[in-house]
Write a protein that holds these residues in place. Sequence first.
Motif, short mmCIF file in Angstrom:
data_model
loop_
_atom_site.label_atom_id
_atom_site.label_comp_id
_atom_site.label_asym_id
_atom_site.label_seq_id
_atom_site.Cartn_x
_atom_site.Cartn_y
_atom_site.Cartn_z
N ARG B 9 0.84 -1.20 0.00
CA ARG B 9 0.00 0.00 0.00
C ARG B 9 0.88 1.25 0.00
NH1 ARG B 9 -3.30 3.03 -1.23
NH2 ARG B 9 -5.25 3.62 -0.21
N TYR B 10 1.97 1.19 0.72
CA TYR B 10 2.93 2.30 0.79
C TYR B 10 4.35 1.73 0.71
CZ TYR B 10 -1.13 4.63 2.86
OH TYR B 10 -2.39 5.13 3.09
N LYS B 11 5.26 2.57 0.15
CA LYS B 11 6.66 2.17 0.08
C LYS B 11 7.52 3.42 0.10
CE LYS B 11 9.70 -1.19 -0.53
NZ LYS B 11 9.82 -2.37 0.37
N ILE B 12 8.52 3.39 0.95
CA ILE B 12 9.50 4.48 1.00
C ILE B 12 10.86 3.89 0.71
CG2 ILE B 12 10.57 6.30 2.39
CD1 ILE B 12 8.00 6.38 4.06
N ILE B 13 11.56 4.44 -0.27
CA ILE B 13 12.90 3.94 -0.61
C ILE B 13 13.81 5.12 -0.85
CG2 ILE B 13 12.03 1.81 -1.63
CD1 ILE B 13 12.57 3.06 -4.39
N GLU B 14 15.10 4.84 -0.83
CA GLU B 14 16.07 5.86 -1.17
C GLU B 14 16.32 5.85 -2.67
OE1 GLU B 14 18.57 5.87 3.05
OE2 GLU B 14 19.51 5.17 1.21
N LYS B 15 16.73 7.00 -3.19
CA LYS B 15 17.02 7.06 -4.63
C LYS B 15 18.13 6.07 -4.97
CE LYS B 15 20.00 11.12 -4.10
NZ LYS B 15 20.20 12.53 -4.49
N PRO B 81 17.15 1.88 -11.38
CA PRO B 81 17.11 2.47 -10.04
C PRO B 81 16.07 3.59 -9.96
CG PRO B 81 18.83 3.50 -11.33
CD PRO B 81 18.17 2.48 -12.23
N ALA B 82 15.55 3.80 -8.76
CA ALA B 82 14.53 4.82 -8.60
C ALA B 82 15.15 6.22 -8.54
CB ALA B 82 13.74 4.56 -7.31
#
Lengths: 117, 112
Positions: B9-15, B81-82
């Motif tokens: 539902r949610y996702k937080i990642i580093e670049k 990569p994001a």
Amino acid sequence: AQSVTQLDSHVSVSEGTPVLLRCNYSSSYSPSLFWYVQHPNKGLQLLLKYTSAATLVKGINGFEAEFKKSETSFHLTKPSAHMSDAAEYFCVVSESTPTSGTYKYIFGTGTRLKVLA
Amino acid sequence: EAGVAQSPRYKIIEKRQSVAFWCNPISGHATLYWYQQILGQGPKLLIQFQNNGVVDDSQLPKDRFSAERLKGVDSTLKIQPAKLEDSAVYLCASSATNYGYTFGSGTRLTVV
């Protein structure tokens, strides 16, 4: 290619007054058109759809839209705004892909409706 | 009938990290779509599948985004990569042969 243009990015109305959200479309043939609503942090909800039947389409929560081919418009209206109508509204056109027999929705940029007490 | 299921539902990642989203469409719906909705904008179609074949991926940034739909059912969308500008809600939708999308609740991605 088909497209929709939502003419106002923000609309403010007082509670109990009429709502008008404007949408113009570009299409080489009779399109299928939709209005969706998205409340903050919520999913997309279908308000109404036009698929070449009656030109005046009634949707949920008292909303309606009129398809006007001569004006290439599909404006969304409601006679009396309610506080719960405050949300983002998207006009959508459906574009078919003849080679696959499928279609895809193309969204407008959205109109944010603010309802003042 | 069950709706379109998406996770997480949610996702937080580093670049520069990678991330994957999953979608399970409504049973029997042959067409599956992935949309990207950046804050304040309308959803933009990234890729459209018909069964397990790609119909339209013209707006998919193929240098970093990939998607697959194995066996014509579930689908995954990957970013690797994001970048910061990938922060958005990723919506999955499915449809049958007549007009009508069913949208999932979306995955909200934040890239920091």
